[in-house]
Design an enzyme around this catalytic site. Sequence first.
Site: not given
Length: 383
Positions: A9, A82
């Site tokens: 990201h 994550e």
Amino acid sequence: MTTVYLIRHAEAEGNVYRRCHGQYDSLLTPRAYEQLPCLAKRFESVPLDAVYASDLFRARTTAKAVAQPHGLNVELRPVLREIDMGDWEDLPWAELPRIWPEEYAVWRARPWDARPPHGESVLQAGQRMLDGVRGLVRQHEGGTIAVVTHGSAIRGALTIAHGFAPEQMGEIGWGDNTCVAKFEFDGPDRLAVVYENDASHLPERLSTFAAIGWKDNKGVPETPQLWFRRADPMDAGKIVAFLRELHRNAYGTDAHLDPDALLADVARAQRVSPRACCFGCLESGEEAALVYLKTWYDDEPDVGLVGGFCIDERYRGRGLSGQILGQAISVYRALGKAYLCAHAAERNARAQGFYRKFAFEQRGEYRDENGLHYRMFKRICVD
């Protein structure tokens, strides 16, 4: 052969505010929105059959930049999230060795063995995410897909994909924000890593690593990191000293500062949140900054008001400003606020520059005995 582009990201709050953001859902930074067109440009001529992302805001927003030029929707998959940082979520990194010294020492020295309390390890996160990717490969056999995910999960997945032993994880460096890895799958179980951690689409001025001064790709920053100590009644003199300095910088005088009224407001704010007044401390314990939040303010229920940010003049210009802002956002987001509001004096160009750097917008102004003030707002709610 199925091709998967694994993308980290764009720059997010945790990267700049130096906080432990695993599955904690946070926003992107202003720099991130400059990184995204570069990432989109990289992929505009790459044929893609689908774009997938973690359901966390920072990943799904990044994925939109890749998908839109192709007219694709972003498909969300929680399995691509994550690492779960458990009890460490949203704490400043500098706070961890003070609260969990043994666990944090393992994290730094043997990250392949480390697992935050009530969380998961880097390799567990990597295996989970890679298993999710394998499932997508089964759906797109012979095609090409982009998958937007997260730094630790990518590092763990790369370790596994290379066939490395756990203790070889250190050979996989950290990739910059929006970096790309290319995997080629011969069926869901056989894969080759074509390249990894490639952020060549970013000019240096948009590199997160370059901006925050990381020493190397192992993720060690050069600039000081703060941990936050809650102020108590014994700190009254220090609180007043910091805010006197703040008033002198803002107005050229502290004549209108009422120490007794100020300390009464601080006590009132800490009844709402014990973190309403905190010192930002260096590793030595020295107080380098003060964060004071007027949590008692309820005129606008969705707004959290800043009472004062002040960095000791000896430590200004050393990368601490984002960290004190991150502390304020952490407190007010936990209290359910949608906006952070600060008042910047017309004559205080330094404060105005600080707030604009972090994407505050001016919405109104007012005048008092200290002169004209601008009302600066930043949206902190994660949609």
